[in-house]
Scaffold this motif. Structure first.
Motif, PDB file in Angstrom:
ATOM      1  N   GLY A 160      41.449  48.037  44.998  1.00 58.19           N
ATOM      2  CA  GLY A 160      41.769  49.376  44.513  1.00 58.19           C
ATOM      3  C   GLY A 160      41.618  49.530  43.014  1.00 58.19           C
ATOM      4  N   ARG A 161      41.394  48.423  42.291  1.00 58.31           N
ATOM      5  CA  ARG A 161      41.228  48.519  40.848  1.00 58.31           C
ATOM      6  C   ARG A 161      39.771  48.727  40.486  1.00 58.31           C
ATOM      7  N   VAL A 162      39.554  49.257  39.290  1.00 60.32           N
ATOM      8  CA  VAL A 162      38.187  49.537  38.836  1.00 60.32           C
ATOM      9  C   VAL A 162      37.355  48.264  38.748  1.00 60.32           C
ATOM     10  N   ASP A 163      38.006  47.156  38.375  1.00 57.33           N
ATOM     11  CA  ASP A 163      37.247  45.924  38.133  1.00 57.33           C
ATOM     12  C   ASP A 163      37.216  45.004  39.350  1.00 57.33           C
ATOM     13  N   ASP A 164      37.468  45.554  40.569  1.00 56.04           N
ATOM     14  CA  ASP A 164      37.490  44.691  41.740  1.00 56.04           C
ATOM     15  C   ASP A 164      36.126  44.622  42.409  1.00 56.04           C
ATOM     16  N   ASN A 165      35.108  44.381  41.612  1.00 54.02           N
ATOM     17  CA  ASN A 165      33.770  44.208  42.179  1.00 54.02           C
ATOM     18  C   ASN A 165      33.228  42.829  41.811  1.00 54.02           C
ATOM     19  N   VAL A 166      32.321  42.343  42.634  1.00 53.95           N
ATOM     20  CA  VAL A 166      31.835  40.980  42.492  1.00 53.95           C
ATOM     21  C   VAL A 166      31.178  40.735  41.135  1.00 53.95           C
ATOM     22  N   ASP A 167      30.369  41.681  40.673  1.00 52.66           N
ATOM     23  CA  ASP A 167      29.653  41.493  39.400  1.00 52.66           C
ATOM     24  C   ASP A 167      30.617  41.314  38.236  1.00 52.66           C
ATOM     25  N   THR A 168      31.648  42.151  38.180  1.00 52.63           N
ATOM     26  CA  THR A 168      32.623  42.061  37.087  1.00 52.63           C
ATOM     27  C   THR A 168      33.369  40.741  37.133  1.00 52.63           C
ATOM     28  N   ILE A 169      33.755  40.325  38.323  1.00 53.34           N
ATOM     29  CA  ILE A 169      34.492  39.067  38.466  1.00 53.34           C
ATOM     30  C   ILE A 169      33.618  37.892  38.049  1.00 53.34           C
ATOM     31  N   LYS A 170      32.348  37.914  38.443  1.00 57.89           N
ATOM     32  CA  LYS A 170      31.452  36.816  38.073  1.00 57.89           C
ATOM     33  C   LYS A 170      31.228  36.750  36.560  1.00 57.89           C
ATOM     34  N   LYS A 171      31.235  37.915  35.914  1.00 55.74           N
ATOM     35  CA  LYS A 171      31.128  37.921  34.448  1.00 55.74           C
ATOM     36  C   LYS A 171      32.346  37.277  33.826  1.00 55.74           C
ATOM     37  N   ARG A 172      33.533  37.575  34.378  1.00 57.39           N
ATOM     38  CA  ARG A 172      34.761  36.961  33.877  1.00 57.39           C
ATOM     39  C   ARG A 172      34.719  35.447  34.050  1.00 57.39           C
ATOM     40  N   LEU A 173      34.167  34.991  35.167  1.00 54.64           N
ATOM     41  CA  LEU A 173      34.079  33.560  35.417  1.00 54.64           C
ATOM     42  C   LEU A 173      33.109  32.883  34.455  1.00 54.64           C
ATOM     43  N   LYS A 174      32.021  33.594  34.105  1.00 53.01           N
ATOM     44  CA  LYS A 174      31.079  33.039  33.131  1.00 53.01           C
ATOM     45  C   LYS A 174      31.726  32.897  31.760  1.00 53.01           C
TER      46      LYS A 174
END
Length: 218
Positions: A160-174
């Protein structure tokens, strides 16, 4: 199973020169010198959940750099206003500012056992901490979790959050890998890192953590 990446410095090895009388004393230190544990791992690795269980089981004080910054902002202090302006400008809060907030909490606490969660995030943070606090962490817990598992957990947690998409999460992991892993490498070379296999149930992961702290308290 948790894995001791390198022997835990002098903490777990018997010695005639008791760790009770060292600046880097064990958990049972009579002199109550701060026992500092850095808790590191990527987003979704389970750090926060495990910290809550460590606090409940072993009586540590849990310090989160993010929470301390938000607390300072809400205090409406001059320092808080500076932190807020820095964040609004998309800049990183200076390491010295964050470390001094941590130092304030350590010095004002009646406890001497601290979990510092998600900090240091980078080498600048690490260097500032050691210079200002005047000591290294006693141990570093590194929650090692595969990317696919962290992505799955964050998607579920942030539904339900704006940043709950795979691309954004993968950027955070990088970002985590680029900035945080050099810190882990540094402390691995110093024999301070305990690597935790973060895949499994909460209780299965905590069993690894429990073994570490139980051994330290002997």
């Amino acid at each position: 199973m948790w894995r001791r990446v390198v022997s835990l410095y002098p903490l777990l090895s018997p010695s005639k020169s008791s760790v009770l009388h060292r600046a880097k004393g064990g958990i049972a230190s009579k002199e109550k010198t701060p026992f500092i544990t850095f808790v590191l791992g990527g987003p979704g690795s389970g750090k926060g959940t495990q910290c809550a269980k460590i606090v409940e089981t072993f009586g540590f004080t849990h310090l989160s750099a993010g929470d301390l910054l938000r607390k300072e902002i809400s205090s409406n202090s001059e320092n808080g206003a500076m932190i807020l302006d820095t964040i609004k400008e998309g800049k990183i809060v200076p390491s010295e500012v964050t470390v001094k907030l941590i130092q304030k909490e350590i010095e004002s606490s009646d406890n001497y056992k601290f979990l510092i969660d998600g900090f240091p995030r980078c080498e600048k943070n690490r260097i500032a901490f050691e210079q200002i606090i005047g000591k290294e962490p006693n141990i570093v817990l590194f929650f090692d979790c595969p990317e696919y598992e962290m992505v799955k957990r964050v998607l579920s947690r942030n539904e339900g959050r704006v940043d709950d998409n795979v691309d954004t999460i993968k950027k955070r992991l990088k970002v985590f890998s680029a900035l945080n892993l050099p810190v882990i490498k540094h402390y691995t070379e110093k024999g301070k890192v305990c690597k935790i296999n973060a895949v499994g149930t909460v209780d299965e992961v905590f069993e690894q953590v429990r073994q570490i702290f139980t051994e330290l308290m002997v």
